[in-house]
Design a protein around this motif. Sequence first.
Motif, short mmCIF file in Angstrom:
data_model
loop_
_atom_site.label_atom_id
_atom_site.label_comp_id
_atom_site.label_asym_id
_atom_site.label_seq_id
_atom_site.Cartn_x
_atom_site.Cartn_y
_atom_site.Cartn_z
N ASP A 1 0.82 -1.22 0.00
CA ASP A 1 0.00 0.00 0.00
C ASP A 1 0.85 1.26 0.00
OD1 ASP A 1 -2.45 -1.35 0.02
OD2 ASP A 1 -2.42 -1.52 2.20
N THR A 2 2.16 1.11 0.20
CA THR A 2 3.06 2.24 0.18
C THR A 2 4.31 1.87 -0.62
OG1 THR A 2 4.19 1.59 2.22
CG2 THR A 2 2.31 3.10 2.44
N GLY A 3 5.02 2.88 -1.05
CA GLY A 3 6.26 2.65 -1.77
C GLY A 3 7.15 3.88 -1.74
N LEU A 4 8.44 3.64 -1.89
CA LEU A 4 9.43 4.71 -1.95
C LEU A 4 10.20 4.60 -3.25
CD1 LEU A 4 10.99 4.39 1.62
CD2 LEU A 4 9.43 6.17 0.85
N VAL A 5 10.50 5.73 -3.86
CA VAL A 5 11.32 5.77 -5.07
C VAL A 5 12.32 6.91 -4.90
CG1 VAL A 5 11.38 6.09 -7.57
CG2 VAL A 5 9.43 4.94 -6.52
N GLU A 6 13.60 6.57 -4.99
CA GLU A 6 14.63 7.61 -5.02
C GLU A 6 15.09 7.74 -6.47
OE1 GLU A 6 18.71 9.15 -2.89
OE2 GLU A 6 17.96 7.14 -2.40
N PHE A 7 15.13 8.97 -6.96
CA PHE A 7 15.45 9.19 -8.36
C PHE A 7 16.30 10.44 -8.53
CE2 PHE A 7 11.72 11.77 -7.65
CZ PHE A 7 11.97 12.92 -8.37
N VAL A 8 16.90 10.52 -9.70
CA VAL A 8 17.56 11.74 -10.17
C VAL A 8 16.95 12.08 -11.52
CG1 VAL A 8 19.71 12.80 -10.95
CG2 VAL A 8 19.73 11.30 -8.97
N SER B 1 10.82 9.99 -3.08
CA SER B 1 9.38 10.20 -3.17
C SER B 1 8.62 9.09 -2.46
CB SER B 1 8.93 10.21 -4.63
OG SER B 1 9.52 11.27 -5.34
N ARG B 2 7.54 9.48 -1.79
CA ARG B 2 6.67 8.52 -1.12
C ARG B 2 5.35 8.42 -1.88
NH1 ARG B 2 9.73 10.63 3.01
NH2 ARG B 2 8.64 12.59 3.09
N PHE B 3 4.92 7.20 -2.09
CA PHE B 3 3.68 6.92 -2.80
C PHE B 3 2.76 6.09 -1.91
CE2 PHE B 3 6.71 7.85 -6.07
CZ PHE B 3 5.99 8.52 -7.03
N GLU B 4 1.47 6.23 -2.14
CA GLU B 4 0.47 5.44 -1.41
C GLU B 4 -0.58 4.95 -2.40
OE1 GLU B 4 -2.87 6.10 2.08
OE2 GLU B 4 -1.10 7.37 2.07
N LYS B 5 -0.97 3.71 -2.21
CA LYS B 5 -2.01 3.12 -3.07
C LYS B 5 -3.37 3.26 -2.39
CE LYS B 5 -1.27 -1.10 -4.31
NZ LYS B 5 -1.25 -2.51 -4.74
N ILE B 6 -4.32 3.81 -3.13
CA ILE B 6 -5.69 3.97 -2.65
C ILE B 6 -6.61 3.33 -3.69
CG2 ILE B 6 -7.52 5.59 -2.02
CD1 ILE B 6 -5.30 7.65 -1.43
N SER B 7 -7.40 2.38 -3.25
CA SER B 7 -8.34 1.69 -4.14
C SER B 7 -7.65 1.18 -5.40
CB SER B 7 -9.52 2.60 -4.51
OG SER B 7 -10.22 3.00 -3.36
N GLY B 8 -6.45 0.62 -5.22
CA GLY B 8 -5.73 0.01 -6.34
C GLY B 8 -4.96 0.97 -7.23
N ARG B 9 -4.94 2.25 -6.88
CA ARG B 9 -4.25 3.24 -7.71
C ARG B 9 -3.17 3.96 -6.89
NH1 ARG B 9 -7.07 8.12 -11.09
NH2 ARG B 9 -5.18 8.73 -12.14
N TRP B 10 -1.99 4.17 -7.51
CA TRP B 10 -0.88 4.81 -6.82
C TRP B 10 -0.95 6.33 -6.92
CZ3 TRP B 10 2.16 2.42 -3.53
CH2 TRP B 10 2.29 1.03 -3.62
N TYR B 11 -0.64 6.99 -5.78
CA TYR B 11 -0.63 8.44 -5.71
C TYR B 11 0.69 8.91 -5.08
CZ TYR B 11 -5.60 8.21 -6.60
OH TYR B 11 -6.82 7.97 -7.18
N TYR B 12 1.22 10.00 -5.61
CA TYR B 12 2.39 10.65 -5.04
C TYR B 12 1.96 11.36 -3.77
CZ TYR B 12 6.02 14.21 -4.47
OH TYR B 12 7.00 15.02 -3.97
N ARG B 13 2.60 11.03 -2.64
CA ARG B 13 2.24 11.67 -1.36
C ARG B 13 3.12 12.89 -1.12
NH1 ARG B 13 -0.25 11.53 3.31
NH2 ARG B 13 -1.42 9.63 3.16
N ASP B 14 4.44 12.68 -1.08
CA ASP B 14 5.37 13.78 -0.86
C ASP B 14 6.78 13.28 -1.12
OD1 ASP B 14 6.09 12.28 1.38
OD2 ASP B 14 5.11 13.60 2.80
N GLY B 15 7.75 14.18 -0.98
CA GLY B 15 9.13 13.79 -1.23
C GLY B 15 10.12 14.67 -0.49
N GLU B 16 11.31 14.13 -0.33
CA GLU B 16 12.41 14.86 0.28
C GLU B 16 13.50 15.06 -0.75
OE1 GLU B 16 13.96 12.66 3.59
OE2 GLU B 16 11.96 12.27 4.39
N HIS B 17 13.86 16.32 -0.97
CA HIS B 17 14.96 16.60 -1.90
C HIS B 17 16.26 16.20 -1.24
CE1 HIS B 17 12.70 19.59 -4.64
NE2 HIS B 17 11.98 18.55 -4.33
N ARG B 18 17.14 15.64 -2.02
CA ARG B 18 18.42 15.16 -1.51
C ARG B 18 19.55 16.01 -2.04
NH1 ARG B 18 18.27 9.93 1.30
NH2 ARG B 18 16.10 9.79 1.76
#
Length: 93
Positions: free
Chosen positions: A53-60, A76-93
């Motif tokens: 239900d959640t996921g993290l992605v670190e990217f450049v 970036s933090r993502f959350e799945k709601i009703s089977g669909r992924w949404y971007y929640r927030d992120g921390e710049h590195r």
Amino acid sequence: MRSRYTAFARGASDYLLATWHPSTRPSRVRLDPAQRWIGLRILHTELGGEGDDTGLVEFVARGKEGGRGFRLQELSRFEKISGRWYYRDGEHR
């Protein structure tokens, strides 16, 4: 993550808003037409699979503006709601 990068590159603010988590979604997205996105590299992922239900992605993401290169690195933090992924927030590195 890749679809949101593509939306930034194409200027698709409607898609960015539609994939933003309702609790953190801004009222609008301001995209800078002077920015040109030229590459995305995924550095790390955690969770975000079919059964999660959640996921993290670190990217450049790399881009150019006014002939000068720039890079954006984010966790970036993502959350799945009703089977669909949404971007929640992120921390710049």
